[in-house]
Design a protein around this motif. Structure first.
Motif, PDB file in Angstrom:
ATOM      1  N   VAL A 265      89.159  15.847  -1.796  1.00 21.03           N
ATOM      2  CA  VAL A 265      90.343  15.110  -1.898  1.00 21.03           C
ATOM      3  C   VAL A 265      91.674  16.213  -2.711  1.00 21.03           C
ATOM      4  CG1 VAL A 265      91.353  12.831  -3.425  1.00 21.03           C
ATOM      5  CG2 VAL A 265      89.002  13.185  -2.657  1.00 21.03           C
ATOM      6  N   ASN A 266      92.755  15.524  -2.528  1.00 19.84           N
ATOM      7  CA  ASN A 266      93.626  16.267  -2.836  1.00 19.84           C
ATOM      8  C   ASN A 266      94.406  15.490  -4.283  1.00 19.84           C
ATOM      9  OD1 ASN A 266      95.632  18.321  -2.769  1.00 19.84           O
ATOM     10  ND2 ASN A 266      96.647  17.599  -1.931  1.00 19.84           N
ATOM     11  N   THR A 267      93.172  15.871  -5.238  1.00 21.61           N
ATOM     12  CA  THR A 267      93.854  14.731  -6.426  1.00 21.61           C
ATOM     13  C   THR A 267      94.337  16.331  -7.685  1.00 21.61           C
ATOM     14  OG1 THR A 267      91.706  14.851  -6.831  1.00 21.61           O
ATOM     15  CG2 THR A 267      92.661  13.011  -6.014  1.00 21.61           C
ATOM     16  N   ASN A 268      94.400  15.095  -8.858  1.00 22.07           N
ATOM     17  CA  ASN A 268      93.603  16.744  -9.903  1.00 22.07           C
ATOM     18  C   ASN A 268      93.045  16.842 -10.905  1.00 22.07           C
ATOM     19  OD1 ASN A 268      96.749  17.375  -9.844  1.00 22.07           O
ATOM     20  ND2 ASN A 268      97.425  15.916 -10.490  1.00 22.07           N
ATOM     21  N   TRP A 269      91.913  17.633 -12.084  1.00 24.27           N
ATOM     22  CA  TRP A 269      91.377  17.232 -12.232  1.00 24.27           C
ATOM     23  C   TRP A 269      91.219  15.952 -13.161  1.00 24.27           C
ATOM     24  CZ3 TRP A 269      87.390  20.630 -12.538  1.00 24.27           C
ATOM     25  CH2 TRP A 269      87.618  21.879 -12.240  1.00 24.27           C
ATOM     26  N   THR A 270      90.115  15.575 -13.311  1.00 24.43           N
ATOM     27  CA  THR A 270      89.677  14.235 -13.844  1.00 24.43           C
ATOM     28  C   THR A 270      88.554  14.062 -14.891  1.00 24.43           C
ATOM     29  OG1 THR A 270      90.033  13.328 -11.236  1.00 24.43           O
ATOM     30  CG2 THR A 270      88.956  12.078 -13.486  1.00 24.43           C
ATOM     31  N   ALA A 271      88.980  13.146 -16.660  1.00 23.75           N
ATOM     32  CA  ALA A 271      88.656  13.980 -17.246  1.00 23.75           C
ATOM     33  C   ALA A 271      87.677  12.310 -17.232  1.00 23.75           C
ATOM     34  CB  ALA A 271      89.144  13.178 -18.863  1.00 23.75           C
ATOM     35  N   GLU A 272      85.823  12.736 -16.629  1.00 24.10           N
ATOM     36  CA  GLU A 272      85.262  11.725 -17.014  1.00 24.10           C
ATOM     37  C   GLU A 272      84.656  10.659 -18.379  1.00 24.10           C
ATOM     38  OE1 GLU A 272      84.157  10.756 -14.089  1.00 24.10           O
ATOM     39  OE2 GLU A 272      84.380  12.190 -12.447  1.00 24.10           O
ATOM     40  N   TRP A 273      85.032  12.474 -19.515  1.00 28.77           N
ATOM     41  CA  TRP A 273      84.343  11.977 -20.810  1.00 28.77           C
ATOM     42  C   TRP A 273      84.858  12.551 -21.795  1.00 28.77           C
ATOM     43  CZ3 TRP A 273      82.664  14.856 -24.523  1.00 28.77           C
ATOM     44  CH2 TRP A 273      82.076  14.386 -25.329  1.00 28.77           C
ATOM     45  N   ALA A 274      85.071  11.880 -22.850  1.00 28.64           N
ATOM     46  CA  ALA A 274      85.919  12.347 -24.123  1.00 28.64           C
ATOM     47  C   ALA A 274      84.782  12.781 -25.284  1.00 28.64           C
ATOM     48  CB  ALA A 274      87.552  12.092 -24.380  1.00 28.64           C
ATOM     49  N   SER A 275      85.452  13.663 -26.287  1.00 32.07           N
ATOM     50  CA  SER A 275      84.622  13.133 -27.472  1.00 32.07           C
ATOM     51  C   SER A 275      85.125  12.213 -28.171  1.00 32.07           C
ATOM     52  CB  SER A 275      84.961  14.302 -28.439  1.00 32.07           C
ATOM     53  OG  SER A 275      86.296  15.049 -28.409  1.00 32.07           O
ATOM     54  N   SER A 276      86.404  11.431 -28.267  1.00 39.63           N
ATOM     55  CA  SER A 276      86.626  10.529 -28.781  1.00 39.63           C
ATOM     56  C   SER A 276      88.130  10.173 -27.831  1.00 39.63           C
ATOM     57  CB  SER A 276      87.650  10.951 -30.203  1.00 39.63           C
ATOM     58  OG  SER A 276      88.323   9.851 -30.557  1.00 39.63           O
ATOM     59  N   ASN A 277      88.548   8.891 -28.049  1.00 40.03           N
ATOM     60  CA  ASN A 277      88.788   7.882 -27.200  1.00 40.03           C
ATOM     61  C   ASN A 277      90.218   7.744 -28.222  1.00 40.03           C
ATOM     62  OD1 ASN A 277      87.802   7.203 -25.326  1.00 40.03           O
ATOM     63  ND2 ASN A 277      86.286   5.591 -26.839  1.00 40.03           N
ATOM     64  N   ASP A 278      90.499   8.460 -29.253  1.00 41.73           N
ATOM     65  CA  ASP A 278      91.629   8.302 -30.297  1.00 41.73           C
ATOM     66  C   ASP A 278      92.156   9.438 -30.565  1.00 41.73           C
ATOM     67  OD1 ASP A 278      93.798   8.336 -32.318  1.00 41.73           O
ATOM     68  OD2 ASP A 278      92.636   7.016 -33.382  1.00 41.73           O
ATOM     69  N   ARG A 279      93.378   9.784 -29.795  1.00 40.51           N
ATOM     70  CA  ARG A 279      94.277  11.436 -29.431  1.00 40.51           C
ATOM     71  C   ARG A 279      94.564  11.945 -30.649  1.00 40.51           C
ATOM     72  NH1 ARG A 279      95.989  12.747 -23.960  1.00 40.51           N
ATOM     73  NH2 ARG A 279      94.585  11.356 -22.655  1.00 40.51           N
ATOM     74  N   CYS A 280      94.385  11.148 -31.862  1.00 36.53           N
ATOM     75  CA  CYS A 280      95.387  11.458 -33.210  1.00 36.53           C
ATOM     76  C   CYS A 280      94.198  11.861 -34.595  1.00 36.53           C
ATOM     77  CB  CYS A 280      95.860   9.981 -33.876  1.00 36.53           C
ATOM     78  SG  CYS A 280      97.548   9.855 -33.718  1.00 36.53           S
ATOM     79  N   ASP A 281      93.297  11.721 -33.905  1.00 33.62           N
ATOM     80  CA  ASP A 281      91.515  12.096 -34.397  1.00 33.62           C
ATOM     81  C   ASP A 281      92.149  14.045 -35.046  1.00 33.62           C
ATOM     82  OD1 ASP A 281      90.689   9.704 -34.833  1.00 33.62           O
ATOM     83  OD2 ASP A 281      88.929  10.521 -33.454  1.00 33.62           O
ATOM     84  N   PRO A 282      92.262  14.481 -33.993  1.00 30.14           N
ATOM     85  CA  PRO A 282      92.319  15.937 -34.184  1.00 30.14           C
ATOM     86  C   PRO A 282      93.073  16.371 -35.527  1.00 30.14           C
ATOM     87  CG  PRO A 282      92.243  15.972 -32.033  1.00 30.14           C
ATOM     88  CD  PRO A 282      92.101  14.103 -32.478  1.00 30.14           C
TER      89      PRO A 282
END
Length: 378
Positions: A265-282
């Motif tokens: 499929v002519n798509t981009n990389w897809t995030a299947e999972w992340a270590s947090s749902n809050d991008r302000c955590d780091p």
């Protein structure tokens, strides 16, 4: 006799399989330049080892060459500046990989290695062999910010984020597989590396000194102890799908994620999972005197009132004053300071002084009365 034939057949199949893996052998004396013959490809053409464009120059590393979106997964000497187009990567007759440029020579791997051949594997692993065909160095043992399926992050090893999406030099976030069995994320500059400075932990401390993070062939992430036992699932399942490639990376924004890319499929990389749902955590994402807010679940850094970004293109550089602060101790009665409230902010947990104050107005006044106070968290 029949049993012997079976054993011989199995040995032949294994030997043939290994030969197929190493079919694209790189021999001593081979060389690469950024302009011509710039990479050594894996058998499938999916992965490449060699030069890739970085800023106004070139860096050496491993990247996905067989897809539309070329993606760097490993960088050699990542904190050295990019080289110019007249650089040459040489697999010397002594068995060392040397990057020759105007800035001088730099070894890739150990300068003392005496290799006989090398291979760019279809797994994404770049391997050096001795004369007996034994692996004496491999990129999988020295990850930068990315793991690939079948790769492990061993005890006392770290992944360090890149400085930005386009700059693969070391950034400010770390994913560490600690010797106590705990997988932890820290800001790189945090000292000491204790739980108070961590913003992610697997809570598996006390499981021994040989726990490793495993990225299985089905794209399952888990922690395994020295006995081969899965002690903690990082992802709850595997994600394998036909004609799909995967990688796990600690991104420049401090979160580590599992990505997939469909070859059909002519798509981009897809995030299947992340270590947090809050991008302000780091911690440290917004730098000194900056704070993080979420806008449509995306992190957005802002400066404190009276401050502007040091570098608007780099949040982690923090903020600096946009005015000259007079001392509140200079007895200038015409000098007045106020405090401005910042709702809905994510602030890092650095508590310098804790006062027994019951209401917000008293907190404000206590800070205004203290010449050393510039901000208060109520």
């Amino acid at each position: 006799m029949e049993f012997l034939r079976i054993l011989v057949f199995i040995a032949f199949v294994l030997a043939r399989s290994e030969a197929q893996q190493r079919q694209s052998n790189i021999s001593l004396g081979s060389s690469l330049t950024p302009d011509e013959n710039s990479t050594w490809l894996s058998n499938s053409g999916l992965y490449a080892f060699g030069f890739y464009k970085e800023g106004n120059g070139f860096s050496v590393g491993i990247f996905l060459a067989g897809i539309r979106e070329k993606t760097v997964v490993w960088t050699a000497n990542r904190d050295s500046p990019p080289v110019t187009s007249n650089a040459t990567l040489v697999f010397t007759s002594e068995g060392s990989l040397v990057l020759q440029s105007r800035e001088g020579n730099k070894y890739i791997g150990d300068s003392a290695l005496s290799s006989s051949s090398a291979s760019m594997m279809d797994s994404g692993n770049f391997v050096l062999y001795n004369s007996n065909g034994r692996i004496i160095w491999q990129s999988f043992d020295h990850p930068t910010d990315t793991l690939l399926p079948t790769q492990r992050l061993l005890a006392e090893k770290q992944l360090i984020s890149s400085a930005s999406e386009s700059d693969h030099a070391s950034g400010i976030f770390m994913l560490a597989m600690q010797s106590d069995g705990n997988l932890v994320q820290y800001p790189v500059k945090s000292t000491p590396l204790t739980s108070s400075n961590a913003y992610y932990a697997s809570d598996t401390y006390g499981n021994g000194g040989n726990v490793s993070l495993v990225f299985d062939s089905d794209a399952h992430l888990y922690l395994m102890n020295s006995s081969g036992v899965n002690i903690r699932n990082i992802t709850n399942k595997g994600y394998y799908r036909k004609d799909t490639i995967f990688l796990m990376r600690i991104d420049w924004d401090g979160l580590f994620r599992l990505y997939s890319f469909s070859l059909n499929v002519n798509t981009n990389w897809t995030a299947e999972w992340a270590s947090s749902n809050d991008r302000c955590d780091p911690q440290g994402l917004c730098g000194l005197n900056g704070f993080c807010t979420l806008i449509d679940q995306e992190a957005d850094c802002k400066c404190l009132p009276g401050f502007d970004f040091v570098d608007k293109g780099n949040w982690t550089a923090g903020c600096e004053r946009n005015f000259i602060a007079d001392s509140c101790g200079n007895n200038n009665k015409s000098l007045r300071y106020t405090m401005e409230e910042l709702p809905n902010t994510s602030w890092e947990e650095d508590t310098y002084s804790v006062l027994e104050i019951l209401d917000k107005e008293s907190c404000i006044q206590a800070c205004l009365d203290d010449c050393n106070c510039e901000a208060a968290f109520y």
